[in-house]
Write a protein that holds these residues in place. Structure first.
Motif, short mmCIF file in Angstrom:
data_model
loop_
_atom_site.label_atom_id
_atom_site.label_comp_id
_atom_site.label_asym_id
_atom_site.label_seq_id
_atom_site.Cartn_x
_atom_site.Cartn_y
_atom_site.Cartn_z
N TYR A 181 6.86 -24.96 -11.21
CA TYR A 181 5.60 -24.53 -10.62
C TYR A 181 5.78 -23.19 -9.89
CZ TYR A 181 1.75 -24.50 -7.18
OH TYR A 181 0.68 -24.14 -6.39
N GLU A 182 6.80 -23.12 -9.06
CA GLU A 182 7.09 -21.88 -8.32
C GLU A 182 7.36 -20.73 -9.27
OE1 GLU A 182 10.31 -22.85 -5.70
OE2 GLU A 182 9.01 -23.92 -4.31
N THR A 183 8.15 -20.97 -10.29
CA THR A 183 8.47 -19.93 -11.27
C THR A 183 7.21 -19.43 -11.97
OG1 THR A 183 10.69 -20.83 -11.62
CG2 THR A 183 9.80 -19.42 -13.36
N ALA A 184 6.35 -20.35 -12.39
CA ALA A 184 5.12 -19.97 -13.09
C ALA A 184 4.21 -19.13 -12.20
CB ALA A 184 4.39 -21.21 -13.58
N VAL A 185 4.04 -19.53 -10.95
CA VAL A 185 3.16 -18.80 -10.03
C VAL A 185 3.77 -17.43 -9.70
CG1 VAL A 185 2.10 -18.80 -7.73
CG2 VAL A 185 2.10 -20.89 -9.11
N ASP A 186 5.06 -17.39 -9.47
CA ASP A 186 5.73 -16.10 -9.19
C ASP A 186 5.63 -15.14 -10.37
OD1 ASP A 186 6.51 -16.64 -6.59
OD2 ASP A 186 8.55 -17.28 -7.15
N LYS A 187 5.87 -15.67 -11.57
CA LYS A 187 5.81 -14.84 -12.77
C LYS A 187 4.40 -14.26 -12.96
CE LYS A 187 8.34 -15.79 -16.70
NZ LYS A 187 8.68 -16.57 -17.89
N PHE A 188 3.38 -15.08 -12.74
CA PHE A 188 2.00 -14.62 -12.87
C PHE A 188 1.68 -13.57 -11.81
CE2 PHE A 188 -2.61 -15.27 -11.94
CZ PHE A 188 -3.10 -14.74 -13.12
N ALA A 189 2.13 -13.78 -10.59
CA ALA A 189 1.89 -12.82 -9.51
C ALA A 189 2.57 -11.48 -9.80
CB ALA A 189 2.39 -13.37 -8.18
N GLY A 190 3.68 -11.53 -10.53
CA GLY A 190 4.41 -10.31 -10.88
C GLY A 190 3.89 -9.61 -12.12
#
Length: 71
Positions: A24-33
């Motif tokens: 979940y954290e990886t997906a949200v971080d990747k999208f924010a980036g």
């Protein structure tokens, strides 16, 4: 257990495991980036996140909904 979390904490993302929290954290971080919306949605659907929560996350890149793990 997931249904109990969702009922008790309706604004929180209910996840099964700590590993799911990492995804979940990886997906949200990747999208924010600058990641794609499709990748975000695919990752979150795979984690069992409801569509309304996915739309909220996608609307505010880099902002998190609180996540709670069942384990």
């Amino acid at each position: 257990m997931i249904q109990t979390i969702r009922a008790s904490y309706p604004g929180a993302v209910a996840l099964r495991t700590i590993a799911d929290l990492d995804l979940y954290e990886t997906a949200v971080d990747k999208f924010a980036g600058g990641g794609s919306r499709v990748e975000l949605m695919t990752a979150l659907v795979g984690l069992g996140v409801p569509a309304d929560q996915i739309r909220t996350i996608a609307a505010y890149p880099g902002q998190w909904l609180t996540a709670i793990c069942a384990e």
